[in-house]
Each structure stands twice: as structure tokens, then as C-alpha cells.
Design a protein around this motif. Structure first.
Motif, PDB file in Angstrom:
ATOM      1  N   VAL A 198       0.844  -1.194   0.000  1.00 34.01           N
ATOM      2  CA  VAL A 198       0.000   0.000   0.000  1.00 34.01           C
ATOM      3  C   VAL A 198       0.879   1.244   0.000  1.00 34.01           C
ATOM      4  CG1 VAL A 198      -1.941  -1.143   1.129  1.00 34.01           C
ATOM      5  CG2 VAL A 198      -0.209  -0.008   2.516  1.00 34.01           C
ATOM      6  N   PRO A 199       0.390   2.316  -0.579  1.00 24.97           N
ATOM      7  CA  PRO A 199       1.175   3.550  -0.599  1.00 24.97           C
ATOM      8  C   PRO A 199       1.480   4.048   0.810  1.00 24.97           C
ATOM      9  CG  PRO A 199      -0.628   3.678  -2.175  1.00 24.97           C
ATOM     10  CD  PRO A 199      -0.844   2.438  -1.351  1.00 24.97           C
ATOM     11  N   SER A 200       2.763   4.223   1.074  1.00 25.99           N
ATOM     12  CA  SER A 200       3.203   4.806   2.342  1.00 25.99           C
ATOM     13  C   SER A 200       4.663   5.205   2.186  1.00 25.99           C
ATOM     14  CB  SER A 200       3.073   3.796   3.498  1.00 25.99           C
ATOM     15  OG  SER A 200       4.063   2.787   3.402  1.00 25.99           O
ATOM     16  N   GLY A 201       5.117   6.032   3.074  1.00 30.07           N
ATOM     17  CA  GLY A 201       6.517   6.432   3.056  1.00 30.07           C
ATOM     18  C   GLY A 201       7.442   5.245   3.250  1.00 30.07           C
ATOM     19  N   GLN A 202       7.091   4.353   4.164  1.00 27.29           N
ATOM     20  CA  GLN A 202       7.943   3.190   4.428  1.00 27.29           C
ATOM     21  C   GLN A 202       8.022   2.279   3.215  1.00 27.29           C
ATOM     22  OE1 GLN A 202       6.430   1.265   7.959  1.00 27.29           O
ATOM     23  NE2 GLN A 202       7.560   2.638   9.316  1.00 27.29           N
ATOM     24  N   SER A 203       6.903   1.992   2.606  1.00 29.93           N
ATOM     25  CA  SER A 203       6.940   1.074   1.469  1.00 29.93           C
ATOM     26  C   SER A 203       7.670   1.696   0.284  1.00 29.93           C
ATOM     27  CB  SER A 203       5.530   0.615   1.082  1.00 29.93           C
ATOM     28  OG  SER A 203       4.686   1.691   0.796  1.00 29.93           O
ATOM     29  N   LEU A 204       7.528   2.996   0.084  1.00 31.28           N
ATOM     30  CA  LEU A 204       8.270   3.632  -1.010  1.00 31.28           C
ATOM     31  C   LEU A 204       9.765   3.598  -0.743  1.00 31.28           C
ATOM     32  CD1 LEU A 204       8.426   5.085  -3.689  1.00 31.28           C
ATOM     33  CD2 LEU A 204       8.018   7.251  -2.467  1.00 31.28           C
ATOM     34  N   TRP A 205      10.175   3.838   0.500  1.00 25.73           N
ATOM     35  CA  TRP A 205      11.604   3.826   0.816  1.00 25.73           C
ATOM     36  C   TRP A 205      12.190   2.437   0.564  1.00 25.73           C
ATOM     37  CZ3 TRP A 205      15.205   2.091   4.604  1.00 25.73           C
ATOM     38  CH2 TRP A 205      16.423   2.771   4.583  1.00 25.73           C
ATOM     39  N   ILE A 206      11.479   1.407   0.965  1.00 20.33           N
ATOM     40  CA  ILE A 206      11.943   0.039   0.703  1.00 20.33           C
ATOM     41  C   ILE A 206      12.029  -0.203  -0.797  1.00 20.33           C
ATOM     42  CG2 ILE A 206      11.337  -2.407   0.906  1.00 20.33           C
ATOM     43  CD1 ILE A 206      10.169  -1.648   3.719  1.00 20.33           C
ATOM     44  N   TRP A 256       0.296   2.456  -7.937  1.00 22.22           N
ATOM     45  CA  TRP A 256      -0.207   3.531  -7.091  1.00 22.22           C
ATOM     46  C   TRP A 256      -0.670   4.701  -7.954  1.00 22.22           C
ATOM     47  CZ3 TRP A 256       4.266   4.416  -3.043  1.00 22.22           C
ATOM     48  CH2 TRP A 256       4.429   3.265  -2.257  1.00 22.22           C
ATOM     49  N   PRO A 257      -1.725   5.382  -7.548  1.00 20.24           N
ATOM     50  CA  PRO A 257      -2.058   6.649  -8.210  1.00 20.24           C
ATOM     51  C   PRO A 257      -0.906   7.642  -7.991  1.00 20.24           C
ATOM     52  CG  PRO A 257      -3.825   5.934  -6.728  1.00 20.24           C
ATOM     53  CD  PRO A 257      -2.650   5.042  -6.486  1.00 20.24           C
ATOM     54  N   SER A 258      -0.695   8.532  -8.932  1.00 19.88           N
ATOM     55  CA  SER A 258       0.427   9.467  -8.808  1.00 19.88           C
ATOM     56  C   SER A 258       0.324  10.330  -7.547  1.00 19.88           C
ATOM     57  CB  SER A 258       0.554  10.335 -10.051  1.00 19.88           C
ATOM     58  OG  SER A 258      -0.628  11.046 -10.289  1.00 19.88           O
ATOM     59  N   GLU A 259      -0.896  10.641  -7.108  1.00 16.78           N
ATOM     60  CA  GLU A 259      -1.070  11.435  -5.892  1.00 16.78           C
ATOM     61  C   GLU A 259      -0.561  10.670  -4.667  1.00 16.78           C
ATOM     62  OE1 GLU A 259      -3.779  10.564  -7.874  1.00 16.78           O
ATOM     63  OE2 GLU A 259      -3.705  12.385  -9.089  1.00 16.78           O
ATOM     64  N   ALA A 260      -0.813   9.364  -4.626  1.00 18.78           N
ATOM     65  CA  ALA A 260      -0.348   8.541  -3.501  1.00 18.78           C
ATOM     66  C   ALA A 260       1.181   8.440  -3.517  1.00 18.78           C
ATOM     67  CB  ALA A 260      -0.972   7.148  -3.565  1.00 18.78           C
ATOM     68  N   PHE A 261       1.753   8.296  -4.705  1.00 16.57           N
ATOM     69  CA  PHE A 261       3.220   8.260  -4.818  1.00 16.57           C
ATOM     70  C   PHE A 261       3.801   9.577  -4.327  1.00 16.57           C
ATOM     71  CE2 PHE A 261       7.297   8.833  -6.764  1.00 16.57           C
ATOM     72  CZ  PHE A 261       7.879   7.574  -6.723  1.00 16.57           C
ATOM     73  N   ASP A 262       3.218  10.690  -4.767  1.00 18.01           N
ATOM     74  CA  ASP A 262       3.729  12.003  -4.368  1.00 18.01           C
ATOM     75  C   ASP A 262       3.642  12.210  -2.856  1.00 18.01           C
ATOM     76  OD1 ASP A 262       4.271  12.540  -7.013  1.00 18.01           O
ATOM     77  OD2 ASP A 262       2.480  13.781  -7.308  1.00 18.01           O
ATOM     78  N   LYS A 263       2.575  11.726  -2.239  1.00 17.11           N
ATOM     79  CA  LYS A 263       2.429  11.863  -0.783  1.00 17.11           C
ATOM     80  C   LYS A 263       3.499  11.038  -0.063  1.00 17.11           C
ATOM     81  CE  LYS A 263      -0.776  11.296   3.035  1.00 17.11           C
ATOM     82  NZ  LYS A 263      -2.045  10.756   3.493  1.00 17.11           N
ATOM     83  N   ALA A 264       3.729   9.797  -0.499  1.00 18.05           N
ATOM     84  CA  ALA A 264       4.763   8.949   0.101  1.00 18.05           C
ATOM     85  C   ALA A 264       6.141   9.559  -0.126  1.00 18.05           C
ATOM     86  CB  ALA A 264       4.687   7.538  -0.476  1.00 18.05           C
TER      87      ALA A 264
END
Length: 159
Positions: free
Chosen positions: A31-39, A67-75
Motif C-alpha cells: 500500500v502507498p506509504s513512506g515506508q513502502s516507497l523507501w523500501i 499507485w495513483p500518482s497522488e499517492a506516490f507524491d504523498k509517500a
């Protein structure tokens, strides 16, 4: 070379091939989150031989993650605010500074093997900062860093 395993913990090897494995792709997505994007930035399929350094588009990564681009940008905003990533969006060069600490080269020959990958990186200020950061990381806790630094200079052209 002194490793940072004592300071940082136990390491595991992960293959970037997992992102294309049929069984893995059938699992529910992260799911979109800062942690998952960092990994994902650390071990995603876009990564190459130089830890934490790669060229990729934001939209391409969002699409790959589903992910929607908005979710990527938030993460992205989360991890950027924490200083966990730098990016030159103009040339799509990404840098995860801590990646080198999680995947230190075993010897100077590993650093030398980065030559082709380095030559393909776009020339920009961020690339220069990456060279400086990797040099500092190679010296950290390594009393005999000279061979690593010589290898890095032969790759980057930067002392």
C-alpha cells in the motif's frame, strides 16, 4: 574493511527479481506509504550496481507499484522531508543516501565494477554530491580506505 553490521544489525540479501516473480506479483500489493516507497527505492527493480543511485521517472515508479500518482507524491513527500532521498527531477536521477550503508561494497573491485553504470548517470550537481557521499561512506570506520577511494576516483573522476 570494517563493516557496519555491528552498528546496524543483521543483513539479508534480496534479489530484485522478486518484483517480477509470478507468485510475488499475485500477492496483494504494497500500500502507498513512506515506508513502502523507501523500501522500494532501496531494492526495487530499477536499482543498479551502485547502491541507492538510479535513473527513473516518478510516474514510471508509481505505475510499477500500481499507485495513483497522488499517492506516490504523498509517500515521496514523507521520505523527502526526512532526508531519506534526493532527486534531480529534471534528469530523473535518484539518490538514497543510506543505501550505501546497507550495501557496502565488499572490496575495491566492486567499486571499480560501477564504472559503466556511473558513466550512464546524467551529469548534474546531484551526481557530484553522490560521489562525495559515497567517498565519505567508504572512509567511515575504515582505517584502510585508500584502495576503495582510489577505485572510486577511477570510476567518478572525483578525488
Amino acid at each position: 574493511m570494517t563493516t557496519s553490521a555491528g552498528r546496524e544489525g543483521i543483513y539479508r540479501r534480496l534479489s530484485t527479481r522478486m518484483w517480477g516473480d509470478a507468485k510475488f506479483t499475485r500477492l496483494s500489493p504494497i500500500v502507498p506509504s513512506g515506508q513502502s516507497l523507501w523500501i522500494y527505492l532501496l531494492i526495487g527493480p530499477h536499482t543498479g550496481p551502485i547502491p541507492g543511485v538510479f535513473v527513473s521517472g516518478r510516474a514510471a515508479m508509481a505505475e510499477a507499484l500500481g499507485w495513483p500518482s497522488e499517492a506516490f507524491d504523498k509517500a515521496f513527500a514523507e521520505i523527502f522531508a526526512e532526508g531519506l532521498v534526493e532527486v534531480d527531477q529534471r534528469v530523473r536521477l535518484w539518490f538514497v543516501p543510506k543505501a550505501i550503508h546497507h550495501n557496502m561494497p565488499a572490496n575495491p573491485n566492486v567499486v571499480k565494477s560501477w564504472r559503466t553504470a556511473w558513466s550512464l548517470l546524467p551529469e548534474c550537481e546531484l551526481r557530484d554530491r553522490i560521489a562525495e557521499h559515497i567517498g565519505a561512506a567508504l572512509q567511515e570506520g575504515n582505517e584502510q580506505a585508500t584502495p576503495w577511494l582510489v577505485a572510486l576516483e577511477s570510476v567518478t573522476g572525483k578525488p
